[in-house]
Design a protein around this motif. Structure first.
Motif, mmCIF file in Angstrom:
data_model
loop_
_atom_site.group_PDB
_atom_site.id
_atom_site.type_symbol
_atom_site.label_atom_id
_atom_site.label_comp_id
_atom_site.label_asym_id
_atom_site.label_seq_id
_atom_site.Cartn_x
_atom_site.Cartn_y
_atom_site.Cartn_z
ATOM 1 N N VAL A 170 0.837 -1.201 0.000
ATOM 2 C CA VAL A 170 0.000 0.000 0.000
ATOM 3 C C VAL A 170 0.866 1.243 0.000
ATOM 4 O O VAL A 170 1.810 1.372 0.792
ATOM 5 C CB VAL A 170 -0.919 0.034 1.244
ATOM 6 C CG1 VAL A 170 -1.786 1.290 1.236
ATOM 7 C CG2 VAL A 170 -1.785 -1.212 1.302
ATOM 8 N N GLY A 171 0.524 2.175 -0.910
ATOM 9 C CA GLY A 171 1.082 3.518 -0.890
ATOM 10 C C GLY A 171 -0.050 4.483 -0.625
ATOM 11 O O GLY A 171 -0.427 4.753 0.510
ATOM 12 N N GLY A 172 -0.660 4.994 -1.718
ATOM 13 C CA GLY A 172 -1.840 5.843 -1.565
ATOM 14 C C GLY A 172 -3.124 5.058 -1.448
ATOM 15 O O GLY A 172 -4.157 5.584 -1.033
ATOM 16 N N GLY A 173 -3.080 3.767 -1.852
ATOM 17 C CA GLY A 173 -4.230 2.898 -1.622
ATOM 18 C C GLY A 173 -5.031 2.498 -2.838
ATOM 19 O O GLY A 173 -6.013 1.763 -2.709
ATOM 20 N N SER A 197 6.613 4.629 5.778
ATOM 21 C CA SER A 197 5.583 5.211 4.902
ATOM 22 C C SER A 197 4.299 4.435 5.160
ATOM 23 O O SER A 197 4.019 3.454 4.482
ATOM 24 C CB SER A 197 5.999 5.114 3.429
ATOM 25 O OG SER A 197 7.150 5.869 3.161
ATOM 26 N N ARG A 198 3.527 4.868 6.126
ATOM 27 C CA ARG A 198 2.441 4.053 6.685
ATOM 28 C C ARG A 198 1.123 4.811 6.718
ATOM 29 O O ARG A 198 0.447 4.900 7.738
ATOM 30 C CB ARG A 198 2.829 3.564 8.084
ATOM 31 C CG ARG A 198 3.234 4.674 9.037
ATOM 32 C CD ARG A 198 3.940 4.170 10.290
ATOM 33 N NE ARG A 198 3.165 3.279 11.086
ATOM 34 C CZ ARG A 198 2.275 3.643 12.006
ATOM 35 N NH1 ARG A 198 2.024 4.929 12.218
ATOM 36 N NH2 ARG A 198 1.639 2.745 12.714
ATOM 37 N N ALA A 199 0.723 5.334 5.584
ATOM 38 C CA ALA A 199 -0.461 6.186 5.547
ATOM 39 C C ALA A 199 -1.737 5.442 5.928
ATOM 40 O O ALA A 199 -2.581 5.974 6.658
ATOM 41 C CB ALA A 199 -0.612 6.805 4.160
ATOM 42 N N LEU A 200 -1.924 4.209 5.426
ATOM 43 C CA LEU A 200 -3.139 3.461 5.759
ATOM 44 C C LEU A 200 -3.109 3.016 7.211
ATOM 45 O O LEU A 200 -4.121 3.127 7.924
ATOM 46 C CB LEU A 200 -3.294 2.253 4.830
ATOM 47 C CG LEU A 200 -4.480 1.342 5.152
ATOM 48 C CD1 LEU A 200 -5.806 2.103 5.103
ATOM 49 C CD2 LEU A 200 -4.519 0.140 4.208
ATOM 50 N N HIS A 201 -1.997 2.484 7.658
ATOM 51 C CA HIS A 201 -1.886 2.001 9.034
ATOM 52 C C HIS A 201 -2.208 3.128 10.018
ATOM 53 O O HIS A 201 -2.973 2.942 10.977
ATOM 54 C CB HIS A 201 -0.475 1.473 9.274
ATOM 55 C CG HIS A 201 -0.360 0.530 10.428
ATOM 56 N ND1 HIS A 201 -0.792 -0.775 10.370
ATOM 57 C CD2 HIS A 201 0.127 0.712 11.681
ATOM 58 C CE1 HIS A 201 -0.555 -1.371 11.536
ATOM 59 N NE2 HIS A 201 -0.007 -0.489 12.343
ATOM 60 N N ALA A 221 7.628 5.011 -4.422
ATOM 61 C CA ALA A 221 6.455 4.301 -4.939
ATOM 62 C C ALA A 221 5.349 4.186 -3.902
ATOM 63 O O ALA A 221 4.172 4.205 -4.254
ATOM 64 C CB ALA A 221 6.847 2.905 -5.421
ATOM 65 N N LEU A 222 5.707 4.069 -2.630
ATOM 66 C CA LEU A 222 4.708 3.882 -1.572
ATOM 67 C C LEU A 222 4.693 5.072 -0.622
ATOM 68 O O LEU A 222 4.278 4.939 0.527
ATOM 69 C CB LEU A 222 5.014 2.595 -0.788
ATOM 70 C CG LEU A 222 5.087 1.304 -1.610
ATOM 71 C CD1 LEU A 222 5.388 0.114 -0.704
ATOM 72 C CD2 LEU A 222 3.794 1.069 -2.385
ATOM 73 N N GLY A 223 5.090 6.246 -1.115
ATOM 74 C CA GLY A 223 5.306 7.387 -0.247
ATOM 75 C C GLY A 223 4.176 8.398 -0.216
ATOM 76 O O GLY A 223 4.434 9.596 -0.235
ATOM 77 N N ALA A 224 2.934 7.959 -0.141
ATOM 78 C CA ALA A 224 1.813 8.904 -0.005
ATOM 79 C C ALA A 224 1.789 9.479 1.402
ATOM 80 O O ALA A 224 1.938 8.745 2.380
ATOM 81 C CB ALA A 224 0.498 8.220 -0.313
ATOM 82 N N ARG A 225 1.567 10.792 1.498
ATOM 83 C CA ARG A 225 1.507 11.432 2.807
ATOM 84 C C ARG A 225 0.190 11.132 3.516
ATOM 85 O O ARG A 225 0.119 11.109 4.745
ATOM 86 C CB ARG A 225 1.675 12.944 2.642
ATOM 87 C CG ARG A 225 1.804 13.709 3.948
ATOM 88 C CD ARG A 225 2.091 15.178 3.691
ATOM 89 N NE ARG A 225 3.400 15.342 3.077
ATOM 90 C CZ ARG A 225 3.846 16.494 2.572
ATOM 91 N NH1 ARG A 225 3.063 17.563 2.578
ATOM 92 N NH2 ARG A 225 5.048 16.570 2.043
ATOM 93 N N ARG A 226 -0.877 10.882 2.739
ATOM 94 C CA ARG A 226 -2.196 10.609 3.320
ATOM 95 C C ARG A 226 -2.894 9.575 2.456
ATOM 96 O O ARG A 226 -2.856 9.655 1.231
ATOM 97 C CB ARG A 226 -3.022 11.891 3.387
ATOM 98 C CG ARG A 226 -4.439 11.730 3.915
ATOM 99 C CD ARG A 226 -5.198 13.038 3.898
ATOM 100 N NE ARG A 226 -4.736 13.927 4.947
ATOM 101 C CZ ARG A 226 -5.500 14.375 5.959
ATOM 102 N NH1 ARG A 226 -6.773 14.012 6.032
ATOM 103 N NH2 ARG A 226 -5.020 15.172 6.872
ATOM 104 N N ILE A 227 -3.533 8.603 3.090
ATOM 105 C CA ILE A 227 -4.226 7.561 2.342
ATOM 106 C C ILE A 227 -5.425 8.158 1.601
ATOM 107 O O ILE A 227 -6.060 9.111 2.066
ATOM 108 C CB ILE A 227 -4.690 6.425 3.289
ATOM 109 C CG1 ILE A 227 -4.949 5.134 2.497
ATOM 110 C CG2 ILE A 227 -5.902 6.834 4.097
ATOM 111 C CD1 ILE A 227 -3.720 4.516 1.912
#
Length: 304
Positions: A170-173, A197-201, A221-227
């Motif tokens: 998961v990155g941005g989801g 990088s744990r936006a969903l968690h 690749a998985l570096g979204a700041r917010r899910i």
């Protein structure tokens, strides 16, 4: 939302544009695991599915399309836009790295490198959209994107998937939202994120999407700041876990050494949960893993 219908329509729409990727059954680190090889998709990741579905769903304006990306989404949008005859501008953060920037440029887009992280690139892409009238192709938080990614899992079912449990990075989801949208509880889906990088968690812990710090080996690749909100709405009750960077790089090495699969850190993230013990299956549990990306930085063949 009738996600089953959306994904079925997306499959019909992108047929002949996105590849049907193979599956394999491997023994890795003592675990028998079924994998789907989305690193063999156009431009080296599953992202081409959502890009093609988006561009084929609407009337694209004369100004073309714009996207913000850590790299893989931008390459997929560039590729799909070029195939369909649309101009494309892609904004990427510096952390995307030279290999992914070159991939975007080869695919045919104008690539703009932005200081900072994905969120900074997204801000610039939105400004370009407002200034030019170009159509924004969101990396993960849009219905056509999620439906396009969901085609991967519908396709896997048709290929005879036998697993009880799916491990998905998961990155941005967008990808895991596609899995949840397609299966709707018919299979267990487990989210795997890098510890850094744990936006969903973090969103599941907080009960709502929240901003997180982004870093680590898979940040491009998985570096979204917010899910994404679509993902969060689908994922409220799911299992989620994180893995350290060294587990991700060990999984990367194992895929190369034992299966001759060269993947980027994000592509090995879900497998890392199994190999490092973050996810412990039952004795008779059948586990499957999506290998989601094959664009390591630096490009291992760049010197040739």
């Amino acid at each position: 939302m009738d996600w089953t219908g959306e994904i079925a329509a997306a499959r019909a729409r992108i047929a002949g544009h996105a590849r049907v990727t193979p599956i394999a059954r491997l023994n890795l680190g003592g675990f028998d695991v079924e994998v789907k090889l989305e690193q063999m998709q156009h431009t080296g990741s599953f992202k081409a599915r959502g890009a093609f579905n988006t561009l084929l769903s609407v009337e694209v304006p004369a100004a073309g399309v714009v996207a913000a990306s850590g790299g893989n989404h931008g390459a997929a949008v560039a590729f799909a836009a070029a195939r369909l005859g649309f101009p494309a501008h892609v904004f990427v953060p510096e952390v995307a790295g030279a290999a992914k920037i070159a991939l975007i440029e080869r695919a045919g887009a104008t690539c703009h490198v932005v200081p900072g992280l994905y969120a900074d690139a997204l801000e610039r892409a939105r400004a370009h959209e407002a200034e030019t009238g170009a159509m924004q192709v969101h990396a993960y938080d849009a219905v056509p994107t999620v439906a396009g990614q969901g085609t991967c899992f519908a396709e896997w079912d048709d290929q005879g998937l036998q697993a009880d449990t799916m491990l998905v990075a998961v990155g941005g989801g967008g990808l895991i939202a596609g899995a949840l949208a397609w299966w709707g509880g018919r299979r267990r889906v487990v989210a795997v994120e890098p510890e850094r990088s744990r936006a969903l968690h973090a969103a599941l812990e907080a009960g709502a999407p929240v901003d997180v710090e982004v870093g680590g080996v898979a940040a491009n690749a998985l570096g979204a700041r917010r899910i994404g909100s679509i993902c969060f709405d689908l994922a409220r009750d799911m299992d989620s876990m994180t893995v350290p960077d060294d587990a991700i790089t060990r999984a990367q090495r194992m895929l190369w050494q034992e299966a001759r699969m060269l993947v980027e850190p994000a592509g090995a993230c879900a497998l890392a949960a199994l190999l490092c013990g973050a996810y412990v299956p039952d004795a008779d549990e059948r586990v499957a893993v999506l290998i989601c990306g094959a664009n390591p930085a630096p490009d291992p063949l760049a010197a040739f």
